[in-house]
Design a protein around this motif. Sequence first.
Motif, PDB file in Angstrom:
ATOM      1  N   ALA A 274       1.000  33.604  79.672  1.00 42.40           N
ATOM      2  CA  ALA A 274       2.156  32.834  79.220  1.00 42.40           C
ATOM      3  C   ALA A 274       2.291  32.895  77.702  1.00 42.40           C
ATOM      4  CB  ALA A 274       2.024  31.384  79.679  1.00 42.40           C
ATOM      5  N   GLY A 275       1.163  32.820  76.993  1.00 45.27           N
ATOM      6  CA  GLY A 275       1.199  32.922  75.541  1.00 45.27           C
ATOM      7  C   GLY A 275       1.663  34.285  75.071  1.00 45.27           C
ATOM      8  N   ILE A 276       1.208  35.334  75.755  1.00 49.78           N
ATOM      9  CA  ILE A 276       1.639  36.690  75.402  1.00 49.78           C
ATOM     10  C   ILE A 276       3.124  36.873  75.674  1.00 49.78           C
ATOM     11  CG2 ILE A 276       1.398  39.125  76.049  1.00 49.78           C
ATOM     12  CD1 ILE A 276      -1.560  38.661  76.466  1.00 49.78           C
ATOM     13  N   ASP A 277       3.584  36.300  76.777  1.00 46.11           N
ATOM     14  CA  ASP A 277       4.985  36.481  77.165  1.00 46.11           C
ATOM     15  C   ASP A 277       5.947  35.850  76.159  1.00 46.11           C
ATOM     16  OD1 ASP A 277       6.708  37.704  78.892  1.00 46.11           O
ATOM     17  OD2 ASP A 277       6.824  36.020  80.285  1.00 46.11           O
ATOM     18  N   ARG A 278       5.488  34.798  75.467  1.00 39.69           N
ATOM     19  CA  ARG A 278       6.360  34.156  74.475  1.00 39.69           C
ATOM     20  C   ARG A 278       6.624  35.071  73.274  1.00 39.69           C
ATOM     21  NH1 ARG A 278       3.454  29.365  76.012  1.00 39.69           N
ATOM     22  NH2 ARG A 278       1.908  29.759  74.385  1.00 39.69           N
ATOM     23  N   ASP A 279       5.683  35.961  72.979  1.00 40.93           N
ATOM     24  CA  ASP A 279       5.843  36.922  71.882  1.00 40.93           C
ATOM     25  C   ASP A 279       5.729  38.353  72.417  1.00 40.93           C
ATOM     26  OD1 ASP A 279       6.064  34.971  69.810  1.00 40.93           O
ATOM     27  OD2 ASP A 279       3.907  34.649  69.937  1.00 40.93           O
ATOM     28  N   ARG A 280       6.390  38.580  73.546  1.00 47.31           N
ATOM     29  CA  ARG A 280       6.231  39.862  74.230  1.00 47.31           C
ATOM     30  C   ARG A 280       6.579  41.051  73.334  1.00 47.31           C
ATOM     31  NH1 ARG A 280       8.405  41.570  80.177  1.00 47.31           N
ATOM     32  NH2 ARG A 280       7.227  39.684  80.684  1.00 47.31           N
ATOM     33  N   ASP A 281       7.685  40.984  72.626  1.00 52.95           N
ATOM     34  CA  ASP A 281       8.101  42.125  71.794  1.00 52.95           C
ATOM     35  C   ASP A 281       7.073  42.414  70.709  1.00 52.95           C
ATOM     36  OD1 ASP A 281      10.383  42.343  73.299  1.00 52.95           O
ATOM     37  OD2 ASP A 281      11.637  41.206  71.897  1.00 52.95           O
ATOM     38  N   ALA A 282       6.544  41.353  70.074  1.00 49.36           N
ATOM     39  CA  ALA A 282       5.550  41.552  69.021  1.00 49.36           C
ATOM     40  C   ALA A 282       4.254  42.138  69.589  1.00 49.36           C
ATOM     41  CB  ALA A 282       5.270  40.234  68.311  1.00 49.36           C
ATOM     42  N   VAL A 283       3.848  41.667  70.765  1.00 53.45           N
ATOM     43  CA  VAL A 283       2.614  42.177  71.374  1.00 53.45           C
ATOM     44  C   VAL A 283       2.786  43.639  71.779  1.00 53.45           C
ATOM     45  CG1 VAL A 283       0.992  41.904  73.276  1.00 53.45           C
ATOM     46  CG2 VAL A 283       1.936  39.890  72.144  1.00 53.45           C
ATOM     47  N   ILE A 284       3.930  43.976  72.352  1.00 53.93           N
ATOM     48  CA  ILE A 284       4.178  45.371  72.725  1.00 53.93           C
ATOM     49  C   ILE A 284       4.145  46.267  71.488  1.00 53.93           C
ATOM     50  CG2 ILE A 284       5.925  46.969  73.623  1.00 53.93           C
ATOM     51  CD1 ILE A 284       6.765  44.845  75.600  1.00 53.93           C
ATOM     52  N   ALA A 285       4.735  45.783  70.392  1.00 56.98           N
ATOM     53  CA  ALA A 285       4.695  46.563  69.150  1.00 56.98           C
ATOM     54  C   ALA A 285       3.265  46.728  68.656  1.00 56.98           C
ATOM     55  CB  ALA A 285       5.550  45.882  68.083  1.00 56.98           C
ATOM     56  N   GLY A 286       2.483  45.653  68.745  1.00 53.50           N
ATOM     57  CA  GLY A 286       1.091  45.743  68.309  1.00 53.50           C
ATOM     58  C   GLY A 286       0.255  46.670  69.165  1.00 53.50           C
ATOM     59  N   LEU A 287       0.590  46.769  70.464  1.00 61.23           N
ATOM     60  CA  LEU A 287      -0.146  47.655  71.362  1.00 61.23           C
ATOM     61  C   LEU A 287       0.353  49.092  71.319  1.00 61.23           C
ATOM     62  CD1 LEU A 287      -0.363  45.349  74.523  1.00 61.23           C
ATOM     63  CD2 LEU A 287      -2.228  45.920  72.952  1.00 61.23           C
ATOM     64  N   THR A 288       1.458  49.327  70.606  1.00 56.34           N
ATOM     65  CA  THR A 288       2.072  50.657  70.617  1.00 56.34           C
ATOM     66  C   THR A 288       2.044  51.335  69.254  1.00 56.34           C
ATOM     67  OG1 THR A 288       3.577  49.869  72.353  1.00 56.34           O
ATOM     68  CG2 THR A 288       4.130  51.946  71.273  1.00 56.34           C
ATOM     69  N   LEU A 289       2.438  50.614  68.210  1.00 58.24           N
ATOM     70  CA  LEU A 289       2.579  51.217  66.886  1.00 58.24           C
ATOM     71  C   LEU A 289       1.220  51.441  66.217  1.00 58.24           C
ATOM     72  CD1 LEU A 289       5.611  49.087  65.624  1.00 58.24           C
ATOM     73  CD2 LEU A 289       5.630  51.346  66.710  1.00 58.24           C
ATOM     74  N   PRO A 290       1.122  52.462  65.356  1.00 59.69           N
ATOM     75  CA  PRO A 290      -0.173  52.784  64.733  1.00 59.69           C
ATOM     76  C   PRO A 290      -0.515  51.910  63.536  1.00 59.69           C
ATOM     77  CG  PRO A 290       1.474  54.374  64.029  1.00 59.69           C
ATOM     78  CD  PRO A 290       2.152  53.480  65.036  1.00 59.69           C
ATOM     79  N   TRP A 291       0.440  51.099  63.051  1.00 58.08           N
ATOM     80  CA  TRP A 291       0.177  50.329  61.839  1.00 58.08           C
ATOM     81  C   TRP A 291      -0.599  49.057  62.160  1.00 58.08           C
ATOM     82  CZ3 TRP A 291       5.449  51.841  62.668  1.00 58.08           C
ATOM     83  CH2 TRP A 291       5.783  53.034  62.005  1.00 58.08           C
ATOM     84  N   SER A 292      -1.369  48.613  61.166  1.00 55.43           N
ATOM     85  CA  SER A 292      -2.181  47.413  61.318  1.00 55.43           C
ATOM     86  C   SER A 292      -2.134  46.607  60.031  1.00 55.43           C
ATOM     87  CB  SER A 292      -3.636  47.783  61.643  1.00 55.43           C
ATOM     88  OG  SER A 292      -4.463  46.641  61.603  1.00 55.43           O
ATOM     89  N   SER A 293      -2.171  45.292  60.177  1.00 60.97           N
ATOM     90  CA  SER A 293      -2.186  44.404  59.012  1.00 60.97           C
ATOM     91  C   SER A 293      -3.608  44.016  58.622  1.00 60.97           C
ATOM     92  CB  SER A 293      -1.372  43.138  59.312  1.00 60.97           C
ATOM     93  OG  SER A 293      -1.953  42.438  60.403  1.00 60.97           O
ATOM     94  N   GLY A 294      -4.584  44.703  59.185  1.00 57.01           N
ATOM     95  CA  GLY A 294      -5.977  44.364  58.907  1.00 57.01           C
ATOM     96  C   GLY A 294      -6.339  44.476  57.438  1.00 57.01           C
ATOM     97  N   VAL A 295      -5.857  45.539  56.757  1.00 54.53           N
ATOM     98  CA  VAL A 295      -6.164  45.725  55.343  1.00 54.53           C
ATOM     99  C   VAL A 295      -5.560  44.607  54.505  1.00 54.53           C
ATOM    100  CG1 VAL A 295      -5.903  47.262  53.374  1.00 54.53           C
ATOM    101  CG2 VAL A 295      -6.332  48.221  55.647  1.00 54.53           C
TER     102      VAL A 295
END
Length: 220
Positions: free
Chosen positions: A162-183
């Motif tokens: 349910a928590g993932i579904d509320r930010d589904r688009d952001a999670v899909i982008a995080g699981l797909t795109l190569p960029w990371s905000s870790g740095v």
Amino acid sequence: MTSRTVKLFADAATPEDLFHGQWQGRPSKPDAFKPYLDDRWNQGCTKAWTVWEEIVPLGYQGSYQRVRAYFREKRFSPGPVTARPPSPRVVAGWTLRRPETLTETEHLPLKAVLINCPELDALTGHVRSFGQMLTERQGERLPQWLDAVRRDDLPGLHTLAAGIDRDRDAVIAGLTLPWSSGVVEGHVNRIKMLKRQCSAGLASLYCGSGFSWPADYSHP
């Protein structure tokens, strides 16, 4: 011997009564292979020598006598003798790791646990599926993963879904795109640490020197 030791031996009705203190619960070499021994026993293979020859190539380093003693206990015990179940922490570690990194001695008890607990078996499948999406950047599979989670009776996982579904688009982008905000997050944490160190140093300097702020001073 002391009188206490003599009394212990005298009062013991069975050899198991002597297993106490520092020796109680200590794992033995066959413990990791007991799920395999139980499976072979249930399949009808009750010859200790045969099973001992099977587990040696799997990494067993104990003696044949230990395997024989375990089978003898199963043969003459009035109740079923099975391996001690692993702790929840150990099972969680096996579940969260890649299946190919598990050794044979880890895979066998995990298999036994999953066979006896359908809920945990379903949970393990969902966890590994999500791990595959995360490491292989397969964000497009997330909607199917959420639907599969909801079909199983796993309330704890439903909360996560349910928590993932509320930010589904952001999670899909995080699981797909190569960029990371870790740095960036690392630099932010470093700046916060430096700020705390500077604040603590200034406070120590002011307190040690007897400095006091003017009465009409307003801190920004």
